[in-house]
Scaffold this motif. Sequence first.
Motif, PDB file in Angstrom:
ATOM      1  N   ARG A  41       0.874  -1.101  -0.139  1.00 59.98           N
ATOM      2  CA  ARG A  41       0.097  -0.087  -0.052  1.00 59.98           C
ATOM      3  C   ARG A  41       0.691   1.286   0.196  1.00 59.98           C
ATOM      4  O   ARG A  41       0.759   2.047  -0.686  1.00 59.98           O
ATOM      5  CB  ARG A  41      -0.969  -0.085   1.146  1.00 59.98           C
ATOM      6  N   TYR A  42       1.864   1.249   1.049  1.00 61.78           N
ATOM      7  CA  TYR A  42       2.508   2.608   1.208  1.00 61.78           C
ATOM      8  C   TYR A  42       3.606   2.801   0.140  1.00 61.78           C
ATOM      9  O   TYR A  42       3.815   3.795  -0.574  1.00 61.78           O
ATOM     10  CB  TYR A  42       3.064   2.580   2.434  1.00 61.78           C
ATOM     11  N   VAL A  61       7.777   3.885   6.395  1.00 59.68           N
ATOM     12  CA  VAL A  61       6.802   3.271   6.974  1.00 59.68           C
ATOM     13  C   VAL A  61       6.609   1.835   6.029  1.00 59.68           C
ATOM     14  O   VAL A  61       6.673   0.709   6.586  1.00 59.68           O
ATOM     15  CB  VAL A  61       5.388   3.849   7.061  1.00 59.68           C
ATOM     16  N   GLY A  62       6.525   2.061   4.827  1.00 57.11           N
ATOM     17  CA  GLY A  62       6.644   0.994   3.810  1.00 57.11           C
ATOM     18  C   GLY A  62       7.692  -0.085   3.958  1.00 57.11           C
ATOM     19  O   GLY A  62       7.436  -1.340   3.970  1.00 57.11           O
ATOM     20  N   THR A  63       8.744   0.419   4.267  1.00 57.69           N
ATOM     21  CA  THR A  63      10.008  -0.291   4.480  1.00 57.69           C
ATOM     22  C   THR A  63      10.025  -0.989   5.779  1.00 57.69           C
ATOM     23  O   THR A  63      10.265  -2.244   5.825  1.00 57.69           O
ATOM     24  CB  THR A  63      11.275   0.598   4.209  1.00 57.69           C
ATOM     25  N   GLU A  64       9.469  -0.234   6.684  1.00 56.05           N
ATOM     26  CA  GLU A  64       9.366  -0.867   8.116  1.00 56.05           C
ATOM     27  C   GLU A  64       8.469  -2.082   8.046  1.00 56.05           C
ATOM     28  O   GLU A  64       8.579  -2.999   8.741  1.00 56.05           O
ATOM     29  CB  GLU A  64       8.869   0.046   9.243  1.00 56.05           C
ATOM     30  N   ALA A 120      -5.894   0.099  -1.024  1.00 58.53           N
ATOM     31  CA  ALA A 120      -6.066   0.887  -2.199  1.00 58.53           C
ATOM     32  C   ALA A 120      -4.638   2.041  -2.391  1.00 58.53           C
ATOM     33  O   ALA A 120      -4.006   2.298  -1.613  1.00 58.53           O
ATOM     34  CB  ALA A 120      -7.085   1.854  -1.968  1.00 58.53           C
ATOM     35  N   SER A 121      -4.568   2.336  -3.734  1.00 57.60           N
ATOM     36  CA  SER A 121      -3.637   3.225  -4.200  1.00 57.60           C
ATOM     37  C   SER A 121      -4.302   4.169  -5.100  1.00 57.60           C
ATOM     38  O   SER A 121      -4.715   3.955  -6.397  1.00 57.60           O
ATOM     39  CB  SER A 121      -2.393   2.766  -4.952  1.00 57.60           C
ATOM     40  N   LYS A 122      -5.018   5.276  -4.513  1.00 60.26           N
ATOM     41  CA  LYS A 122      -6.160   6.031  -5.521  1.00 60.26           C
ATOM     42  C   LYS A 122      -5.580   7.220  -6.020  1.00 60.26           C
ATOM     43  O   LYS A 122      -6.095   7.746  -6.756  1.00 60.26           O
ATOM     44  CB  LYS A 122      -7.160   6.472  -4.235  1.00 60.26           C
ATOM     45  N   GLY A 123      -4.238   7.580  -5.758  1.00 53.59           N
ATOM     46  CA  GLY A 123      -3.731   8.814  -6.463  1.00 53.59           C
ATOM     47  C   GLY A 123      -4.309  10.081  -6.051  1.00 53.59           C
ATOM     48  O   GLY A 123      -4.380  11.088  -6.871  1.00 53.59           O
TER      49      GLY A 123
END
Lengths: 199, 84
Positions: A41-42, A61-64, A120-123
């Motif tokens: 997601r992130y 956060v995505g990496t963590e 979601a990745s809504k842009g």
Amino acid sequence: MWTYEKRLQYPVNIKNPNPKAAKIIMSQLGGPDGELGASMRYLSQRYTMPYKQVTGILTDVGTEELAHLEIVSAILYQLTKNLSIEQIKQSGFDAYFVDHTTGIWPSAASGMPFTSVCFASKGDVITDLHEDMAAEQKARTTYDNILRLVDDPDIIDPIKYLREREIVHYQRFGESLRIAQEHLDSKNFYAINPEFDKC
Amino acid sequence: MCNEREALMKKLMQANFVLDDMRLYLDTHPCDEEGIKIFEAARMQRDEFLMEYEAKFGPVLADNGVTNGQWNWIEKPWPWQNEV
């Protein structure tokens, strides 16, 4: 680019195998609010993010979350190590075992395979940051539910750590939303989408 | 089995955790001078513990995977294999 560190972010030392616990904790690997969906997601949302603080938060956060994916995988690995066929049959782990033996494969506790539909990745910065704050709370609820279902202190310890990180991430996403709103017209945050519209 | 390796790994994890937490904090508070001090102090500690750990117990980073001319990266246990 990522670099692997040969250590866990938080230690996992489970002495007693417990396939029944593995069946439910698996949801935090590949379930709807699990760590795989969290990282994807992130890390997916960050490319079109216009504000540097928020791009930083999504990246870090995505990496963590990738480190948390490894912690949950380590828990599952240790919970299903050295199982006897009798233990596998009695615990109901046989439905997973028939397809994956004791290999780690991301799915929900219900058996539903991991799907990108769970995030979601809504842009749109406002939309995505609300998604992210909700996602952290959903993951926190799931860890709360796991804590209701397990009683081994060796499992509880790393699960409590992961639960705590959801709360910190929620806080940071809340700050990110405030930063994004400060960049937008305070009279109407929803007038434009800064990830798409030129303003 | 509370040995020296585990004790040093714990110190390394603790210093790294400060970095992990402060990294997120500084993303949304980039002008916090106190935060930057905490981050820099933890980074110096982490570097020290990392160097000590790798010298005694083998590579944590693959870039440091060569020990005495040998590829040592794959020889030590992987982190999920912790035998208690």
